[in-house]
Design an enzyme around this catalytic site. Sequence first.
Site, PDB file in Angstrom:
ATOM      1  N   MET A  10      -1.066   0.915   4.424  1.00 14.20           N
ATOM      2  CA  MET A  10      -0.996   2.104   4.194  1.00 14.20           C
ATOM      3  C   MET A  10       0.118   2.340   3.718  1.00 14.20           C
ATOM      4  SD  MET A  10      -3.435   4.197   6.953  1.00 14.20           S
ATOM      5  CE  MET A  10      -3.982   5.422   5.796  1.00 14.20           C
ATOM      6  N   CYS A 100      -7.299   1.223  -3.017  1.00 14.29           N
ATOM      7  CA  CYS A 100      -6.106   2.513  -2.930  1.00 14.29           C
ATOM      8  C   CYS A 100      -6.775   3.748  -3.686  1.00 14.29           C
ATOM      9  CB  CYS A 100      -4.984   2.235  -3.402  1.00 14.29           C
ATOM     10  SG  CYS A 100      -3.555   3.504  -3.295  1.00 14.29           S
ATOM     11  N   ASP A 203     -12.260   5.385   9.877  1.00 13.14           N
ATOM     12  CA  ASP A 203     -12.586   6.301  11.214  1.00 13.14           C
ATOM     13  C   ASP A 203     -12.679   5.750  12.455  1.00 13.14           C
ATOM     14  OD1 ASP A 203     -12.266   8.378   9.528  1.00 13.14           O
ATOM     15  OD2 ASP A 203     -14.512   8.953   9.554  1.00 13.14           O
ATOM     16  N   GLY A 225      -6.259   1.609  10.483  1.00 13.43           N
ATOM     17  CA  GLY A 225      -4.582   2.178  10.137  1.00 13.43           C
ATOM     18  C   GLY A 225      -4.345   3.500  10.842  1.00 13.43           C
ATOM     19  N   ARG A 226      -4.796   4.675  10.474  1.00 12.68           N
ATOM     20  CA  ARG A 226      -4.452   5.754  10.874  1.00 12.68           C
ATOM     21  C   ARG A 226      -4.599   5.937  12.381  1.00 12.68           C
ATOM     22  NH1 ARG A 226      -7.795   9.973   8.040  1.00 12.68           N
ATOM     23  NH2 ARG A 226      -9.154   8.328   7.874  1.00 12.68           N
TER      24      ARG A 226
END
EC number: 1.3.1.-
Length: 339
Positions: A10, A100, A203, A225-226
């Site tokens: 990221m 991306c 998610d 990732g997040r």
Amino acid sequence: MSEIIVLAPMEGLVDPPMRDILTRIGGIDWCVSEFIRVTTGLLNHGTLQRIVPEMDHGWKTRAGVPVRPQLLGSDAHWLGENAALLASLGAPAIDLNFGCPAKTVNRHRGGASLLREPELLQQIVASVRAATPASVPVTAKMRLGYSDTGLTLECAAALEAGGAAEITVHARTKVEGYKPPAHWEWLARIRESVSVPVIANGDVWTPEDYRQIRDISGCERVMIGRGLVRRPDLARQIRQADCADTAMAPWPSLLPWIADFFQQTRERVVDRHAPGRLKQWLSMLGLTYAEAKPLFDALRRETNAESISRCLDALAAGADQAQTLLALSEQKPIVQSCA
């Protein structure tokens, strides 16, 4: 291994200090670097070292977790040449970015914009595959498409035909960005349409999400990732035998990691830029940990990196957070320990 957890690339978020912290907390099998932009010509060593400093340490983080470099661009020839360069430097795999969603990247014919050109996807993967030793896997990350899913399966087939050994799919289009929900059902369709492994992405915030994305997609490999940035021990929790939604790591246990992250960031960038990276992480942690919000609020307008370091070091040593933040706001000496 039946399950593999990958730390997502990221840009501007999962940088070398973040990879170091998250892999030392544990549970991650490998990482993919932030993208390395390729235009024309060979990349210089300084650029590579800045984006993937792990290359000087066997392409591994301090925890021993492999890091795969990721290339971004649309010039098949130069992507191949730079992949060959990375392979000669010992890269464990070469990943290609076709996912991306950033506007600046897509304006310059990079990232998810290439999902409108399946033929070019195949050419790029084939060029990179031909330029690198057979022992170095070539992998790719895509989204479901640019604005819709009309070419989704065609793009996945193009990546496989070009020689991709593995395809990671973020289950949204470029236009959807990170807007919920991620379309996990599409992951199953893609997995069934190709013969190479598919890594599910999008998610995953909790161990329950991890179970569900695997059940719905049928994928054994998941990229996060997040979710890992917001919940740093998520991969480790997933590894627990019952994979239950047990309590997250307590906030005090994260404070030494936050102080460590800021110190590493100060070593990489000039002090005037370091606070921004810390505030970005605290803002994301605040979505999971209520205790992160007052720390973020106290540091929001603080620009003195040395003052921030003293504050974080004191908290990491066990100082009371409320008293420490009050001392910071009043410019009083910060007590380094609660002992």
